[in-house]
Scaffold this active site. Structure first.
Site, mmCIF file in Angstrom:
data_model
loop_
_atom_site.group_PDB
_atom_site.id
_atom_site.type_symbol
_atom_site.label_atom_id
_atom_site.label_comp_id
_atom_site.label_asym_id
_atom_site.label_seq_id
_atom_site.Cartn_x
_atom_site.Cartn_y
_atom_site.Cartn_z
ATOM 1 N N HIS A 1 6.729 0.397 1.282
ATOM 2 C CA HIS A 1 7.661 -0.797 1.868
ATOM 3 C C HIS A 1 8.500 -0.946 2.057
ATOM 4 C CE1 HIS A 1 6.021 -1.394 -2.871
ATOM 5 N NE2 HIS A 1 5.610 -1.939 -2.183
ATOM 6 N N SER B 1 2.902 1.871 -5.317
ATOM 7 C CA SER B 1 3.793 2.382 -6.526
ATOM 8 C C SER B 1 3.301 2.497 -6.985
ATOM 9 C CB SER B 1 4.606 1.070 -7.109
ATOM 10 O OG SER B 1 5.553 -0.104 -6.098
ATOM 11 N N LYS C 1 1.453 -8.286 -15.546
ATOM 12 C CA LYS C 1 1.259 -6.090 -15.180
ATOM 13 C C LYS C 1 2.709 -5.996 -16.075
ATOM 14 C CE LYS C 1 0.622 -6.703 -10.089
ATOM 15 N NZ LYS C 1 1.136 -6.363 -8.987
ATOM 16 N N ARG D 1 -2.684 -1.810 3.987
ATOM 17 C CA ARG D 1 -2.905 -0.636 3.777
ATOM 18 C C ARG D 1 -4.486 -0.087 4.491
ATOM 19 N NH1 ARG D 1 -0.296 -0.432 -1.897
ATOM 20 N NH2 ARG D 1 -1.550 -2.154 -1.895
HETATM 21 P P1 ADP Z 1 2.014 -6.978 -5.541
HETATM 22 O O1 ADP Z 1 2.178 -7.136 -6.961
HETATM 23 O O2 ADP Z 1 2.397 -7.881 -4.655
HETATM 24 O O3 ADP Z 1 0.995 -6.166 -5.514
HETATM 25 P P2 ADP Z 1 3.827 -4.827 -4.566
HETATM 26 O O4 ADP Z 1 4.750 -4.058 -4.640
HETATM 27 O O5 ADP Z 1 2.141 -3.478 -5.031
HETATM 28 O O6 ADP Z 1 3.083 -5.900 -5.033
HETATM 29 O O7 ADP Z 1 3.053 -4.588 -3.086
HETATM 30 C C1 ADP Z 1 4.035 -5.851 -2.255
HETATM 31 C C2 ADP Z 1 2.998 -5.681 -0.256
HETATM 32 O O8 ADP Z 1 3.603 -4.515 -0.170
HETATM 33 C C3 ADP Z 1 1.942 -6.074 -0.760
HETATM 34 O O9 ADP Z 1 1.880 -7.019 0.634
HETATM 35 C C4 ADP Z 1 1.175 -5.138 -0.251
HETATM 36 O O10 ADP Z 1 0.291 -4.832 0.176
HETATM 37 C C5 ADP Z 1 2.518 -3.865 0.623
HETATM 38 N N1 ADP Z 1 2.636 -3.182 0.673
HETATM 39 C C6 ADP Z 1 2.687 -1.828 -0.503
HETATM 40 N N2 ADP Z 1 2.063 -0.510 -0.257
HETATM 41 C C7 ADP Z 1 2.156 -0.689 1.020
HETATM 42 C C8 ADP Z 1 2.035 0.989 2.154
HETATM 43 N N3 ADP Z 1 2.562 1.652 1.743
HETATM 44 N N4 ADP Z 1 1.817 0.164 3.454
HETATM 45 C C9 ADP Z 1 2.481 -0.954 4.002
HETATM 46 N N5 ADP Z 1 2.183 -2.267 2.989
HETATM 47 C C10 ADP Z 1 2.085 -1.388 1.459
#
Ligand code: ADP
Length: 163
Positions: A17, A128, A41, A90
């Site tokens: 992130h 996460s 969630k 990703r």
């Molecule tokens: P959500 O619940 O909306 O999926 P996340 O916190 O899991 O929220 O992720 C938010 C955004 O960050 C999403 O677009 C996700 O694809 C992106 N993201 C999460 N981890 C990574 C990573 N390691 N590299 C690039 N983008 C990421």
């Protein structure tokens, strides 16, 4: 001034992130990292805890703000006067969900563009969810999350195992 909103759960924020946030901050005048209250969630960290972590790890980026929102992401983005939503990709597996969501958001708010930033290779395996799994079994979190987040994850699982 062009504002972008980067919405997500950030439960917790990872180095993946943070990489997206830093890159977005160099492209837009203002980036709002927006933590969603998502009833679907079951989170590990409360929204105030997630906001506090994000604020601490982003304090060197003056054009990045941290906020929380409820309801539709595009409505929140409109309220903030944002022109873009940022999302990270990703792997191909992210694509279908993100594609559908971006088309839905475009229908609801045609003036807001979804901008996808491709992960850097070294962050492509980080989520996460996987970070929480590693922390649950006391694995090494180096290079996956900032040291502050690693400490808070360890505290959380220690507290949970006592409770
Ligand atoms: P959500 O619940 O909306 O999926 P996340 O916190 O899991 O929220 O992720 C938010 C955004 O960050 C999403 O677009 C996700 O694809 C992106 N993201 C999460 N981890 C990574 C990573 N390691 N590299 C690039 N983008 C990421």
């Amino acid at each position: 001034m062009i504002t972008a909103v980067y919405p997500g759960s950030f439960d917790p924020v990872t180095n993946g992130h943070l990489d997206i946030i830093r890159r977005a901050a160099s492209l837009f005048d203002r980036v709002i990292v927006a933590v969603a209250y998502n009833s679907a969630k079951e989170p590990l960290f409360t929204v105030p805890e997630r906001l506090e972590m994000l604020t601490a790890v982003l304090d060197d980026l003056p054009n990045v703000l941290v906020d929380a929102y409820r309801g539709l992401t595009v409505r929140y983005a409109q309220e903030q006067g944002a022109r873009a939503l940022i999302r990270g990709l990703r792997a191909v597996s992210d694509f279908e969900y993100e594609f559908t969501m971006s088309l839905t958001n475009k229908k609801l708010a045609p003036e807001i563009e979804t901008v996808f930033l491709m992960t850097e290779a070294q962050y492509s395996f980080i989520s996460s969810g996987s970070v929480k799994e590693v922390a649950r079994y006391q694995g090494c979190l180096d290079d996956m999350v900032p040291p502050l987040v690693a400490r808070l994850l360890q505290d959380k699982f220690r507290a949970n195992s006592k409770g």
